[in-house]
Design an enzyme around this catalytic site. Structure first.
Site, PDB file in Angstrom:
ATOM      1  N   SER A  50       1.114  -1.229  -0.028  1.00 25.59           N
ATOM      2  CA  SER A  50       0.016  -0.068  -0.196  1.00 25.59           C
ATOM      3  C   SER A  50       0.917   1.259   0.036  1.00 25.59           C
ATOM      4  CB  SER A  50      -0.813  -0.056   1.215  1.00 25.59           C
ATOM      5  OG  SER A  50      -0.001   0.090   2.298  1.00 25.59           O
ATOM      6  N   ASP A  82      -1.165  -1.526  -3.922  1.00 24.71           N
ATOM      7  CA  ASP A  82      -2.555  -1.692  -3.415  1.00 24.71           C
ATOM      8  C   ASP A  82      -3.144  -0.075  -3.047  1.00 24.71           C
ATOM      9  OD1 ASP A  82      -4.865  -2.999  -2.687  1.00 24.71           O
ATOM     10  OD2 ASP A  82      -3.894  -3.056  -0.415  1.00 24.71           O
ATOM     11  N   GLY A 211     -11.226  -6.420   0.825  1.00 24.84           N
ATOM     12  CA  GLY A 211     -11.389  -6.637   2.311  1.00 24.84           C
ATOM     13  C   GLY A 211     -12.100  -8.018   2.605  1.00 24.84           C
ATOM     14  N   ALA A 212     -11.310  -9.023   2.166  1.00 24.10           N
ATOM     15  CA  ALA A 212     -11.503 -10.684   2.136  1.00 24.10           C
ATOM     16  C   ALA A 212     -10.851 -11.310   3.306  1.00 24.10           C
ATOM     17  CB  ALA A 212     -10.880 -11.253   0.616  1.00 24.10           C
ATOM     18  N   SER A 213     -10.438 -10.678   4.145  1.00 22.87           N
ATOM     19  CA  SER A 213      -9.877 -11.622   5.319  1.00 22.87           C
ATOM     20  C   SER A 213     -11.002 -12.094   6.151  1.00 22.87           C
ATOM     21  CB  SER A 213      -9.210 -10.467   6.330  1.00 22.87           C
ATOM     22  OG  SER A 213      -7.828 -10.394   5.868  1.00 22.87           O
ATOM     23  N   THR A 256      -5.417  -8.036   6.714  1.00 22.77           N
ATOM     24  CA  THR A 256      -5.942  -8.091   8.288  1.00 22.77           C
ATOM     25  C   THR A 256      -5.491  -9.610   8.767  1.00 22.77           C
ATOM     26  OG1 THR A 256      -7.686  -6.577   8.059  1.00 22.77           O
ATOM     27  CG2 THR A 256      -7.406  -7.875   9.754  1.00 22.77           C
TER      28      THR A 256
HETATM   29  P1  13P Z   1      -8.472  -7.097   4.656  1.00 22.17           P
HETATM   30  O1  13P Z   1      -8.425  -5.842   5.653  1.00 22.17           O
HETATM   31  O2  13P Z   1     -10.065  -7.864   4.927  1.00 22.17           O
HETATM   32  O3  13P Z   1      -7.506  -7.943   4.913  1.00 22.17           O
HETATM   33  O4  13P Z   1      -8.528  -6.379   3.495  1.00 22.17           O
HETATM   34  C1  13P Z   1      -7.215  -6.079   2.705  1.00 22.17           C
HETATM   35  C2  13P Z   1      -7.498  -5.243   1.060  1.00 22.17           C
HETATM   36  O5  13P Z   1      -8.463  -5.255   0.717  1.00 22.17           O
HETATM   37  C3  13P Z   1      -6.200  -5.030   0.824  1.00 22.17           C
HETATM   38  O6  13P Z   1      -6.472  -4.071  -0.318  1.00 22.17           O
HETATM   39  O1  G3H Z   2      -6.514  -1.970   1.799  1.00 19.93           O
HETATM   40  C1  G3H Z   2      -5.766  -1.573   2.821  1.00 19.93           C
HETATM   41  C2  G3H Z   2      -4.713  -2.673   3.345  1.00 19.93           C
HETATM   42  O2  G3H Z   2      -5.209  -3.268   4.270  1.00 19.93           O
HETATM   43  C3  G3H Z   2      -3.590  -1.544   3.399  1.00 19.93           C
HETATM   44  O3  G3H Z   2      -3.574  -0.898   4.759  1.00 19.93           O
HETATM   45  O4  G3H Z   2      -2.997   1.477   3.860  1.00 19.93           O
HETATM   46  O5  G3H Z   2      -2.814   0.620   6.090  1.00 19.93           O
HETATM   47  O6  G3H Z   2      -1.288  -0.454   4.650  1.00 19.93           O
HETATM   48  P1  G3H Z   2      -2.816   0.449   4.839  1.00 19.93           P
HETATM   49 ZN    ZN Z   3      -8.153  -3.199  -0.536  1.00 22.91          ZN
END
Ligand code: 13P
Ligand code: G3H
Ligand code: ZN
Length: 307
Positions: A50, A82, A211-213, A256
């Site tokens: 990210s 990301d 957000g797939a965790s 996550t």
């Molecule tokens: P989580 O917070 O569900 O792991 O999602 C990560 C994500 O979408 C990173 O782009």
């Molecule tokens: O989608 C977000 C990712 O979990 C990255 O998060 O911007 O805190 O590094 P971050």
């Molecule tokens: Zn994301």
């Protein structure tokens, strides 16, 4: 093998009807665990940094870690930006070693999102670097909300079709009810699989689930057992995740779960071995937890053996 374009990995997944994991990393330990897990599952994998991760670890370090890590493995690996929002940083990634970028202009009005995304596609295409964009908002949607409220937040399939045609993107992240972090749903997970299938039919693109965790019990339980506070943590159950893959998802974003796996391992050592001062013995078990979490995710996604 060296880094490959995200396009190559996702087009194959789209044809094969499976999903590939995109795992976030911020340091050497997490990256190494992801790559080793993918190698041992013989699975293609996307490693994602990210803007915050790049700021934390440094651009050159992120690229060098991923490049050397990929060269030492025999599986297809892509390095992905990301949630790119800063156009200068996106350009730097395209020129500086990333093989996939996301432009996240989903907060802007539709036409502005189209224009911004087009600019990124123009920069990335000549270098064969894939571009992901997003439509809709990544917020959990409660059961009781009206149709109009749902429509305001989630992806609109007709807009998705027009967006794909106008921009020439390689993959699309449609908002279907997931959100980032450890607290995704108050009650049952409610993802809009029908809407997802419509987006797939309209675009035929590789689709991405943010957000797939899944917040697995063994990981959340470990963090909680050793003093972490995670009351009410709730993720996407594996069964629901598999429905999204059947509905057209080909890239599954997980951050996550890995953060918590690492923290669980770390908390355990810090509390159980208070005299340990060797960093390798403190961080090693945390790394091992991430390795196990990634192998488990890859198995659920169905991309073991697809390298
Ligand atoms: P989580 O917070 O569900 O792991 O999602 C990560 C994500 O979408 C990173 O782009
Ligand atoms: O989608 C977000 C990712 O979990 C990255 O998060 O911007 O805190 O590094 P971050
Ligand atoms: Zn994301």
């Amino acid at each position: 093998m060296g880094l490959v374009s995200g396009k190559e990995i996702l087009q194959k997944a789209n044809k094969g009807g499976y999903a590939v994991g995109a795992f976030n990393f911020v340091n050497m330990e997490v990256l190494d665990a992801i790559l080793s897990a993918a190698q041992d599952e013989n699975a293609p994998v996307i490693v994602a940094a990210s803007e915050g991760a790049i700021k934390y670890a440094g651009f050159e370090t992120i690229v060098a870690l991923a490049t050397t890590g990929a060269a030492a493995r025999k599986i297809p690996i892509a390095l992905h930006l990301d949630h790119g929002k800063d156009m200068k940083l996106i350009e730097k990634c395209i020129k500086g070693g990333f093989t996939s970028v996301m432009i996240d202009a989903s907060h802007a009005p539709f036409n502005e999102n189209v224009e911004t995304t087009k600019k990124v596609v123009e920069m990335a295409r000549p270098k064969g670097i894939s571009v992901e964009a997003e439509l809709g908002r990544l917020t959990g949607v409660e059961d009781h909300v009206s149709v109009a409220e749902r429509d305001a937040v989630l992806v609109n399939p007709a807009e998705a079709e027009s967006f794909a045609k106008q921009t020439g993107i390689d993959s699309l992240a449609p908002a279907i009810g997931t959100s980032h972090g450890a607290f995704k749903f108050k009650g049952e997970a409610k993802l809009d699989i029908e809407r997802l299938a419509k987006v797939k039919k309209a675009t035929q693109l590789p689709l991405v689930l943010h957000g797939a965790s899944s917040l697995p019990e063994e990981i959340v339980g470990l963090v909680a057992k050793f003093g972490g506070k995670l009351d009410g943590a709730h993720g996407v159950p594996d069964s629901e995740l598999q429905k999204t893959i059947a509905g057209g998802i080909n890239k599954v974003n997980v951050d996550t779960d890995l953060r918590l796996a690492f923290l669980g391992g770390l908390r355990r050592v810090l509390l159980e071995q208070k005299e340990e001062i060797d960093l390798r013995k403190v961080l090693g078990p945390a790394k091992e937890m991430v390795y196990k979490a990634v192998r488990s995710r890859i198995k659920v996604l169905g991309c073991s053996g697809k390298a």
